[in-house]
Scaffold this active site. Structure first.
Site, PDB file in Angstrom:
ATOM      1  N   GLU A 142      45.709 133.279   2.340  1.00  0.00           N
ATOM      2  CA  GLU A 142      46.502 133.305   3.576  1.00  0.00           C
ATOM      3  C   GLU A 142      45.633 133.383   4.838  1.00  0.00           C
ATOM      4  O   GLU A 142      45.931 132.724   5.826  1.00  0.00           O
ATOM      5  CB  GLU A 142      47.483 134.487   3.561  1.00  0.00           C
ATOM      6  CG  GLU A 142      48.607 134.367   2.530  1.00  0.00           C
ATOM      7  CD  GLU A 142      49.689 133.365   2.934  1.00  0.00           C
ATOM      8  OE1 GLU A 142      49.619 132.809   4.045  1.00  0.00           O
ATOM      9  OE2 GLU A 142      50.611 133.151   2.133  1.00  0.00           O
ATOM     10  N   SER A 143      44.630 134.245   4.805  1.00  0.00           N
ATOM     11  CA  SER A 143      43.883 134.496   6.046  1.00  0.00           C
ATOM     12  C   SER A 143      42.373 134.451   5.878  1.00  0.00           C
ATOM     13  O   SER A 143      41.652 134.584   6.867  1.00  0.00           O
ATOM     14  CB  SER A 143      44.266 135.882   6.589  1.00  0.00           C
ATOM     15  OG  SER A 143      43.826 136.869   5.664  1.00  0.00           O
TER      16      SER A 143
END
Ligand SMILES: [Zn+2]
Length: 467
Positions: A142-143
């Site tokens: 995700e990040s």
């Protein structure tokens, strides 16, 4: 003569005293009673008009006094709705059948996680029973472990939590929701609930996290339960997401994504059993039911089929009364009976409040204007059924209304018709995307015009919104 005069004077005095009594005692007393009545009326009115969160807190407390985890209660309600069984009957039947334990599990104790954000991941893992390796794999994808990342859709932080999910957890997507500890806690809570919905299936859980749980369950209904049977109907982005995260998960050494799904399975199996024997009751059961219990005979025979024992049915009947007395929807949520039960709506769109409810341009502005760029997703702030979706070129542009039950409706205006993903009659879930912000109709800039109606009348939406 004198005594007559005196008598007259006394009579007059009596009259004056009566009048004065009325003036100085009677009227003020009447006034005080009226003020008191008005006060009582106002307090009752306000309590009904503005949803209170204390009600929910109270029923949560009652739930825990009964030894039922509020999470477990939610599972009962979800499965009960799916099988068309009153939830309190399913809960009582499950607790009485001997397979239930008092908590949904989760609670992995002594989780030890090394590396970046180890403490935060361990805390979330033990709270929601999610394998820490899965939390790591999701963060990686995700990040890339950067807590400041914000996606084009507005998702924030290490686990890229959507704004409406931040708000459901009482967090501000611009600030608190980006803090690593809270972001990991919220993201883990979400993946945990998605995994429980799909009995712990990793790929289906991840597809829900990326593509939305309603999309996944909708496709499952159409094409089959397994991930493989729905994969090709998912967006390419979601398909790639599942491949990547399962890859990271394996690398981190993960094997079992979540604990506590056996419980869900056992409830589902029980519901299936009740529903089956409800449809085909045992011979003579319907006649016996009338003398054995006050329950609806169909339902009674459904329960009888579980153990072929009337004592079990009676036990379920009596303990279901206790469950019926409590219901614990989370703040801002609608319970399975579609009755509004208090709480506050999360913001339907991530934007800036530019115009309030009240007099404007010589008439009443019946809602809030929330400015956001064209294309910003609009989410249903609570479960409901779409009851209007149509054009109003001189006013709202294309607009949509959702009936949330219990006399509550919400209205959404100024969308372009091609962005509206729902139609009249559709059931929507809290957090489901229904359209995108537009600038259609009588509008001076891209924004959502949002109204809350109570029993058909527009009311100030602000008290219903989370801060
Ligand atoms: Zn407006």
């Amino acid at each position: 003569m004198v005594s007559n005069l005196a008598r007259n004077a006394i009579d007059q005095l009596k009259e004056t005293i009566k009048l004065k009594l009325l003036l100085y005692v009677g009227f003020p007393l009447l006034g005080a009673v009226l003020v008191l009545l008005l006060f009582i009326f106002l307090v009752i009115g306000l309590n009904q008009g503005i949803p209170s969160i204390t009600e929910t807190a109270k029923s949560k407390q009652e739930a825990s006094q009964l030894g039922i985890d509020p999470e477990l209660m939610k599972i009962y309600q979800e499965i009960a709705e799916k099988y068309g069984i009153p939830w309190e009957i399913l809960a009582a039947a499950h607790q009485a059948s001997g397979v239930a334990v008092s908590s949904t599990g989760g609670g992995t104790t002594n989780v030890n996680v090394s590396g970046q954000y180890g403490t935060e991941i361990a805390a979330a893992s033990s709270k929601y029973g999610v394998d820490p390796n899965l939390i790591k794999a999701i963060i990686q994808q995700e990040s890339g472990w950067k807590p400041t990342v914000v996606s084009s859709a507005g998702a924030v932080g290490l686990m890229q939590v959507m704004p409406f999910n931040c708000q459901s957890s009482g967090l501000d997507p611009r600030t608190t929701c980006r803090e690593p500890a809270k972001n990991i806690m919220t993201g883990t809570k979400i993946i945990s609930s998605y995994l429980k919905r799909v009995n712990g299936d990793l790929k289906l859980g991840l597809a829900s996290y990326n593509g939305g749980p309603n999309r996944v369950s909708g496709l499952q209904k159409k094409y089959g339960q397994s991930y493989e049977s729905i994969a090709s109907y998912l967006p390419k982005e979601t398909q790639n997401y599942v491949v990547k995260v399962t890859g990271y998960y394996a690398k981190y050494g993960g094997t079992t994504p979540i604990q506590g799904v056996d419980q869900r399975k056992s409830i589902e199996e029980l519901a299936q059993k009740i529903s089956d024997s409800k449809k085909t009751p045992a011979a003579g059961c319907l006649d016996q039911a009338k003398s054995q219990t006050k329950l609806n005979p169909d339902l009674a025979c459904g329960l009888y089929g579980v153990k072929n024992d009337w004592a079990y049915v009676k036990q379920v009947e009596s303990s279901s009364q206790t469950f019926k007395a409590i219901s614990s929807p989370a703040p801002g949520e609608i319970n399975s009976n579609m009755k509004y039960s208090g709480g506050r709506f999360p913001w339907p769109v991530n934007g800036r409040l530019t115009s309030k409810f009240g007099p404007r341009w010589g008439r009443n502005h019946n809602g809030l204007d929330i400015a956001a760029p064209i294309g910003t997703p609009i989410y249903a702030p609570a479960d409901g059924v779409i009851n209007i979706s149509k054009a109003n070129p001189g006013g709202f542009g294309w607009y949509v209304k959702i009936d949330h039950g219990g006399g509550f409706e919400t209205l959404y205006g100024h969308m372009y018709p091609n962005t509206v993903t729902v139609k009249v009659g559709d059931r929507v879930k809290k957090g489901q995307k229904i359209a995108e912000v537009g600038n259609n109709g009588h509008s001076t800039g891209p924004h959502l015009h949002w109204e809350v109606h109570v029993h058909g009348k527009p009311v100030n939406p602000e008290p219903y919104l989370m801060k």
